[in-house]
Design an enzyme around this catalytic site. Sequence first.
Site, PDB file in Angstrom:
ATOM      1  N   SER A 108       0.874  -1.177   0.000  1.00 31.02           N
ATOM      2  CA  SER A 108       0.000   0.000   0.000  1.00 31.02           C
ATOM      3  C   SER A 108       0.909   1.225   0.000  1.00 31.02           C
ATOM      4  CB  SER A 108      -0.899   0.007   1.236  1.00 31.02           C
ATOM      5  OG  SER A 108      -1.756  -1.103   1.229  1.00 31.02           O
ATOM      6  N   LYS A 182      -6.587   1.526  -3.398  1.00 33.42           N
ATOM      7  CA  LYS A 182      -6.315   0.956  -2.069  1.00 33.42           C
ATOM      8  C   LYS A 182      -6.520   2.005  -0.972  1.00 33.42           C
ATOM      9  CE  LYS A 182      -5.143  -1.806   1.215  1.00 33.42           C
ATOM     10  NZ  LYS A 182      -3.875  -2.522   1.343  1.00 33.42           N
ATOM     11  N   LYS A 250      -0.629   5.205   8.158  1.00 29.81           N
ATOM     12  CA  LYS A 250       0.058   5.601   6.921  1.00 29.81           C
ATOM     13  C   LYS A 250      -0.916   5.704   5.748  1.00 29.81           C
ATOM     14  CE  LYS A 250       1.751   2.277   4.730  1.00 29.81           C
ATOM     15  NZ  LYS A 250       1.444   1.277   3.682  1.00 29.81           N
TER      16      LYS A 250
END
Length: 305
Positions: A108, A182, A250
Amino acid sequence: METPYPKPINPNQTRIGWIGIGVMGQAMAARLISAGYSLTVYARTPEKALSLQQKGAIIVNSPSHVANKSDIVFTMVGHPSDVRSVVLGDNGVLSGLNKGGVLIDTTSSDPVLAKEIASKAQSKGCFAIDSPVSGGDIGARDGKLAILAGGDSDVVKWLSPVYEVLGRVTYVGGSGCGQSCKIANQITVGANLLGLSEGLVFAEKAGLDMNNFVESIRGGAAGSMVMELFGKRMIERDFRAGGFATYMVKDLGMGVNGGEGKDAVVLPGAALSKQLFSSMVANGDGNMGTQGLITVIERINGKSV
Protein backbone atom coordinates in the site's frame (compact mmCIF):
# COMPACT_ATOMS: atom_id res chain seq x y z
CA MET A 1 4.98 -1.49 -25.59
CA GLU A 2 3.77 -5.03 -26.11
CA THR A 3 3.13 -7.52 -23.33
CA PRO A 4 6.33 -8.84 -21.73
CA TYR A 5 6.61 -12.22 -23.41
CA PRO A 6 4.82 -13.94 -26.28
CA LYS A 7 4.68 -17.15 -24.21
CA PRO A 8 2.05 -17.49 -21.48
CA ILE A 9 2.93 -17.69 -17.79
CA ASN A 10 3.72 -21.25 -16.78
CA PRO A 11 4.88 -22.56 -13.37
CA ASN A 12 7.52 -24.68 -15.11
CA GLN A 13 9.05 -21.75 -16.98
CA THR A 14 8.14 -18.42 -15.37
CA ARG A 15 10.60 -17.35 -12.67
CA ILE A 16 9.17 -15.29 -9.81
CA GLY A 17 11.00 -13.06 -7.35
CA TRP A 18 9.65 -11.96 -3.99
CA ILE A 19 10.72 -9.08 -1.73
CA GLY A 20 9.10 -8.56 1.66
CA ILE A 21 8.39 -11.45 4.03
CA GLY A 22 5.98 -9.96 6.55
CA VAL A 23 2.63 -11.40 7.60
CA MET A 24 1.09 -10.86 4.16
CA GLY A 25 4.18 -11.43 2.02
CA GLN A 26 4.99 -14.73 3.70
CA ALA A 27 1.52 -16.16 3.01
CA MET A 28 1.34 -14.87 -0.57
CA ALA A 29 4.79 -16.17 -1.48
CA ALA A 30 3.99 -19.57 0.05
CA ARG A 31 0.89 -19.85 -2.14
CA LEU A 32 2.94 -19.26 -5.28
CA ILE A 33 5.42 -21.96 -4.26
CA SER A 34 2.53 -24.35 -3.59
CA ALA A 35 1.21 -23.58 -7.08
CA GLY A 36 4.51 -24.84 -8.54
CA TYR A 37 6.39 -21.59 -9.18
CA SER A 38 10.08 -21.33 -8.36
CA LEU A 39 10.79 -18.31 -6.14
CA THR A 40 13.88 -16.22 -5.53
CA VAL A 41 13.49 -14.25 -2.32
CA TYR A 42 15.13 -11.27 -0.63
CA ALA A 43 14.37 -10.37 3.00
CA ARG A 44 16.11 -7.69 5.06
CA THR A 45 15.91 -10.17 7.94
CA PRO A 46 16.92 -13.46 6.26
CA GLU A 47 15.60 -15.55 9.16
CA LYS A 48 12.07 -14.56 8.17
CA ALA A 49 12.53 -16.38 4.86
CA LEU A 50 13.58 -19.72 6.37
CA SER A 51 10.13 -21.30 6.08
CA LEU A 52 10.01 -20.34 2.39
CA GLN A 53 13.52 -21.70 1.91
CA GLN A 54 12.35 -25.00 3.39
CA LYS A 55 9.61 -25.02 0.75
CA GLY A 56 12.18 -24.58 -2.02
CA ALA A 57 12.71 -20.82 -2.35
CA ILE A 58 16.21 -19.54 -3.14
CA ILE A 59 17.40 -16.75 -0.82
CA VAL A 60 19.64 -14.00 -2.25
CA ASN A 61 21.27 -10.91 -0.78
CA SER A 62 19.77 -7.96 -2.69
CA PRO A 63 16.65 -6.81 -4.58
CA SER A 64 18.83 -6.45 -7.70
CA HIS A 65 19.86 -10.09 -7.45
CA VAL A 66 16.21 -11.13 -7.14
CA ALA A 67 15.33 -9.14 -10.26
CA ASN A 68 18.19 -10.53 -12.30
CA LYS A 69 16.99 -14.08 -11.67
CA SER A 70 13.27 -13.39 -12.22
CA ASP A 71 10.77 -12.70 -14.97
CA ILE A 72 8.26 -11.26 -12.50
CA VAL A 73 9.16 -9.58 -9.20
CA PHE A 74 6.65 -8.97 -6.41
CA THR A 75 7.28 -6.44 -3.66
CA MET A 76 5.32 -6.37 -0.39
CA VAL A 77 7.06 -3.99 2.00
CA GLY A 78 5.94 -1.48 4.63
CA HIS A 79 6.06 2.14 3.51
CA PRO A 80 6.52 4.20 0.33
CA SER A 81 10.09 4.92 1.48
CA ASP A 82 10.73 1.16 1.54
CA VAL A 83 9.29 0.81 -1.96
CA ARG A 84 11.55 3.58 -3.23
CA SER A 85 14.58 1.93 -1.64
CA VAL A 86 14.00 -1.63 -2.85
CA VAL A 87 12.87 -0.59 -6.34
CA LEU A 88 14.85 2.55 -7.22
CA GLY A 89 17.89 2.21 -4.91
CA ASP A 90 21.42 1.42 -6.06
CA ASN A 91 20.81 -2.31 -5.65
CA GLY A 92 17.10 -2.04 -6.32
CA VAL A 93 14.82 -4.07 -8.53
CA LEU A 94 15.09 -1.79 -11.56
CA SER A 95 18.89 -1.97 -11.48
CA GLY A 96 18.71 -5.73 -12.06
CA LEU A 97 15.47 -6.38 -13.93
CA ASN A 98 16.00 -7.75 -17.41
CA LYS A 99 14.33 -6.20 -20.44
CA GLY A 100 10.71 -7.30 -20.59
CA GLY A 101 10.63 -8.05 -16.87
CA VAL A 102 7.65 -7.10 -14.74
CA LEU A 103 7.56 -5.50 -11.29
CA ILE A 104 4.35 -5.96 -9.28
CA ASP A 105 4.23 -3.76 -6.19
CA THR A 106 1.58 -5.06 -3.78
CA THR A 107 2.55 -2.63 -1.01
CA SER A 108 0.00 0.00 0.00
CA SER A 109 1.99 2.95 -1.29
CA ASP A 110 1.88 6.40 -2.88
CA PRO A 111 0.13 6.82 -6.28
CA VAL A 112 2.69 9.46 -7.33
CA LEU A 113 5.56 7.06 -6.57
CA ALA A 114 3.80 4.30 -8.52
CA LYS A 115 3.68 6.56 -11.60
CA GLU A 116 7.36 7.43 -11.19
CA ILE A 117 8.33 3.76 -10.97
CA ALA A 118 6.21 2.87 -14.01
CA SER A 119 7.89 5.62 -16.05
CA LYS A 120 11.40 4.51 -15.06
CA ALA A 121 10.55 0.86 -15.73
CA GLN A 122 9.28 1.76 -19.19
CA SER A 123 12.50 3.62 -19.97
CA LYS A 124 14.33 0.33 -19.32
CA GLY A 125 12.01 -1.69 -21.50
CA CYS A 126 10.30 -3.19 -18.44
CA PHE A 127 6.84 -2.99 -16.88
CA ALA A 128 5.59 -1.91 -13.47
CA ILE A 129 2.13 -2.68 -12.11
CA ASP A 130 0.86 -1.25 -8.84
CA SER A 131 -1.52 -3.80 -7.35
CA PRO A 132 -2.02 -3.43 -3.60
CA VAL A 133 -4.27 -5.99 -1.96
CA SER A 134 -7.05 -6.15 0.61
CA GLY A 135 -8.21 -9.09 2.69
CA GLY A 136 -5.70 -9.34 5.52
CA ASP A 137 -3.76 -12.39 6.60
CA ILE A 138 -6.76 -14.71 6.17
CA GLY A 139 -7.28 -13.60 2.57
CA ALA A 140 -3.57 -14.00 1.87
CA ARG A 141 -3.48 -17.48 3.36
CA ASP A 142 -6.62 -18.66 1.56
CA GLY A 143 -5.92 -17.02 -1.81
CA LYS A 144 -8.96 -14.76 -1.53
CA LEU A 145 -7.36 -11.32 -1.67
CA ALA A 146 -8.96 -8.44 -3.52
CA ILE A 147 -6.18 -7.30 -5.87
CA LEU A 148 -6.41 -3.73 -7.21
CA ALA A 149 -4.28 -3.42 -10.34
CA GLY A 150 -3.10 -0.22 -12.00
CA GLY A 151 -0.91 0.06 -15.10
CA ASP A 152 -0.95 -1.45 -18.59
CA SER A 153 -4.19 -3.43 -18.96
CA ASP A 154 -2.60 -5.94 -21.36
CA VAL A 155 0.15 -6.70 -18.84
CA VAL A 156 -2.42 -7.13 -16.05
CA LYS A 157 -4.32 -9.56 -18.26
CA TRP A 158 -1.11 -11.46 -19.05
CA LEU A 159 -0.41 -11.73 -15.32
CA SER A 160 -3.78 -13.40 -14.64
CA PRO A 161 -2.35 -16.88 -13.88
CA VAL A 162 -0.24 -15.63 -10.98
CA TYR A 163 -2.92 -13.28 -9.70
CA GLU A 164 -5.42 -16.16 -9.64
CA VAL A 165 -3.22 -17.99 -7.12
CA LEU A 166 -3.52 -15.01 -4.76
CA GLY A 167 -7.10 -13.89 -5.20
CA ARG A 168 -9.36 -11.90 -7.50
CA VAL A 169 -7.80 -9.14 -9.56
CA THR A 170 -9.68 -6.07 -10.77
CA TYR A 171 -8.12 -3.69 -13.28
CA VAL A 172 -8.81 -0.17 -12.02
CA GLY A 173 -6.92 2.08 -14.47
CA GLY A 174 -3.49 3.40 -15.40
CA SER A 175 -0.36 3.60 -13.28
CA GLY A 176 -1.09 4.85 -9.76
CA CYS A 177 -4.77 3.91 -9.90
CA GLY A 178 -4.18 0.69 -7.97
CA GLN A 179 -2.70 2.71 -5.11
CA SER A 180 -5.48 5.30 -5.22
CA CYS A 181 -8.05 2.49 -5.11
CA LYS A 182 -6.31 0.96 -2.07
CA ILE A 183 -6.34 4.30 -0.23
CA ALA A 184 -10.09 4.58 -0.92
CA ASN A 185 -10.43 0.99 0.31
CA GLN A 186 -8.65 1.84 3.56
CA ILE A 187 -10.85 4.88 4.09
CA THR A 188 -13.86 2.55 3.83
CA VAL A 189 -12.31 -0.17 6.01
CA GLY A 190 -11.34 2.36 8.68
CA ALA A 191 -14.91 3.65 8.87
CA ASN A 192 -16.24 0.07 9.11
CA LEU A 193 -13.80 -0.83 11.89
CA LEU A 194 -14.78 2.29 13.81
CA GLY A 195 -18.49 1.54 13.47
CA LEU A 196 -18.01 -2.10 14.49
CA SER A 197 -15.87 -1.08 17.48
CA GLU A 198 -18.45 1.40 18.73
CA GLY A 199 -21.30 -1.04 18.09
CA LEU A 200 -19.59 -3.75 20.13
CA VAL A 201 -18.75 -1.41 23.01
CA PHE A 202 -22.33 -0.09 23.06
CA ALA A 203 -23.80 -3.62 22.90
CA GLU A 204 -21.64 -4.83 25.78
CA LYS A 205 -22.54 -1.79 27.90
CA ALA A 206 -26.23 -2.48 27.21
CA GLY A 207 -25.83 -6.01 28.55
CA LEU A 208 -26.09 -7.81 25.20
CA ASP A 209 -24.19 -10.97 24.42
CA MET A 210 -21.68 -9.72 21.88
CA ASN A 211 -21.55 -12.94 19.83
CA ASN A 212 -25.33 -12.92 19.62
CA PHE A 213 -25.26 -9.23 18.68
CA VAL A 214 -22.90 -9.85 15.75
CA GLU A 215 -24.87 -12.90 14.61
CA SER A 216 -28.14 -10.95 14.73
CA ILE A 217 -26.96 -8.09 12.52
CA ARG A 218 -24.56 -9.78 10.09
CA GLY A 219 -27.30 -10.46 7.53
CA GLY A 220 -28.65 -6.91 7.62
CA ALA A 221 -27.40 -3.53 6.44
CA ALA A 222 -24.69 -3.47 9.13
CA GLY A 223 -23.09 -6.67 7.85
CA SER A 224 -19.73 -6.31 6.12
CA MET A 225 -16.54 -8.17 5.24
CA VAL A 226 -14.90 -6.25 8.09
CA MET A 227 -17.38 -7.89 10.45
CA GLU A 228 -16.72 -11.33 8.95
CA LEU A 229 -12.95 -10.93 9.21
CA PHE A 230 -12.68 -9.17 12.54
CA GLY A 231 -15.92 -9.40 14.55
CA LYS A 232 -15.03 -12.67 16.31
CA ARG A 233 -11.41 -11.59 16.78
CA MET A 234 -12.49 -8.38 18.47
CA ILE A 235 -14.86 -10.21 20.81
CA GLU A 236 -12.20 -12.82 21.67
CA ARG A 237 -9.51 -10.14 22.15
CA ASP A 238 -7.44 -11.60 19.32
CA PHE A 239 -5.43 -8.60 18.15
CA ARG A 240 -2.78 -10.47 16.18
CA ALA A 241 -1.94 -8.49 13.09
CA GLY A 242 -3.15 -9.26 9.61
CA GLY A 243 -2.55 -5.58 8.90
CA PHE A 244 -0.74 -3.39 11.41
CA ALA A 245 -2.46 -0.38 12.97
CA THR A 246 0.60 1.72 12.18
CA TYR A 247 0.15 0.94 8.48
CA MET A 248 -3.47 2.07 8.66
CA VAL A 249 -2.24 5.43 9.95
CA LYS A 250 0.06 5.60 6.92
CA ASP A 251 -2.68 4.66 4.45
CA LEU A 252 -5.30 7.02 5.87
CA GLY A 253 -2.68 9.77 5.96
CA MET A 254 -2.12 9.42 2.22
CA GLY A 255 -5.86 9.92 1.74
CA VAL A 256 -6.32 12.78 4.19
CA ASN A 257 -3.19 14.60 2.99
CA GLY A 258 -3.44 13.71 -0.69
CA GLY A 259 -4.12 16.27 -3.38
CA GLU A 260 -3.81 20.02 -3.49
CA GLY A 261 -5.97 22.80 -4.90
CA LYS A 262 -8.73 21.43 -7.13
CA ASP A 263 -7.51 17.86 -6.46
CA ALA A 264 -7.89 18.16 -2.67
CA VAL A 265 -10.65 16.12 -1.04
CA VAL A 266 -12.06 16.88 2.42
CA LEU A 267 -12.43 13.59 4.34
CA PRO A 268 -13.69 14.27 7.87
CA GLY A 269 -14.44 10.60 8.60
CA ALA A 270 -11.02 9.45 7.40
CA ALA A 271 -9.38 12.20 9.47
CA LEU A 272 -11.20 10.94 12.59
CA SER A 273 -10.25 7.32 11.81
CA LYS A 274 -6.63 8.35 11.37
CA GLN A 275 -6.69 10.16 14.72
CA LEU A 276 -8.09 7.10 16.49
CA PHE A 277 -5.60 4.69 14.88
CA SER A 278 -2.87 7.18 15.83
CA SER A 279 -4.12 6.82 19.40
CA MET A 280 -3.47 3.08 19.13
CA VAL A 281 0.11 3.83 18.12
CA ALA A 282 0.48 6.35 20.95
CA ASN A 283 -0.79 3.70 23.38
CA GLY A 284 2.03 1.40 22.24
CA ASP A 285 -0.31 -0.77 20.15
CA GLY A 286 0.92 0.13 16.66
CA ASN A 287 1.88 -3.47 15.92
CA MET A 288 -1.57 -4.76 16.84
CA GLY A 289 -3.95 -5.70 14.08
CA THR A 290 -6.33 -3.00 12.91
CA GLN A 291 -9.17 -4.76 14.80
CA GLY A 292 -7.48 -3.46 17.94
CA LEU A 293 -9.19 -0.13 17.27
CA ILE A 294 -11.86 -1.30 19.73
CA THR A 295 -9.34 -0.78 22.54
CA VAL A 296 -9.29 2.95 21.81
CA ILE A 297 -13.08 3.17 22.07
CA GLU A 298 -12.93 1.16 25.28
CA ARG A 299 -10.31 3.50 26.79
CA ILE A 300 -12.43 6.54 25.87
CA ASN A 301 -15.31 4.91 27.77
CA GLY A 302 -13.19 4.27 30.84
CA LYS A 303 -12.77 0.52 30.41
CA SER A 304 -9.48 -0.92 31.60
CA VAL A 305 -7.72 -2.47 28.60
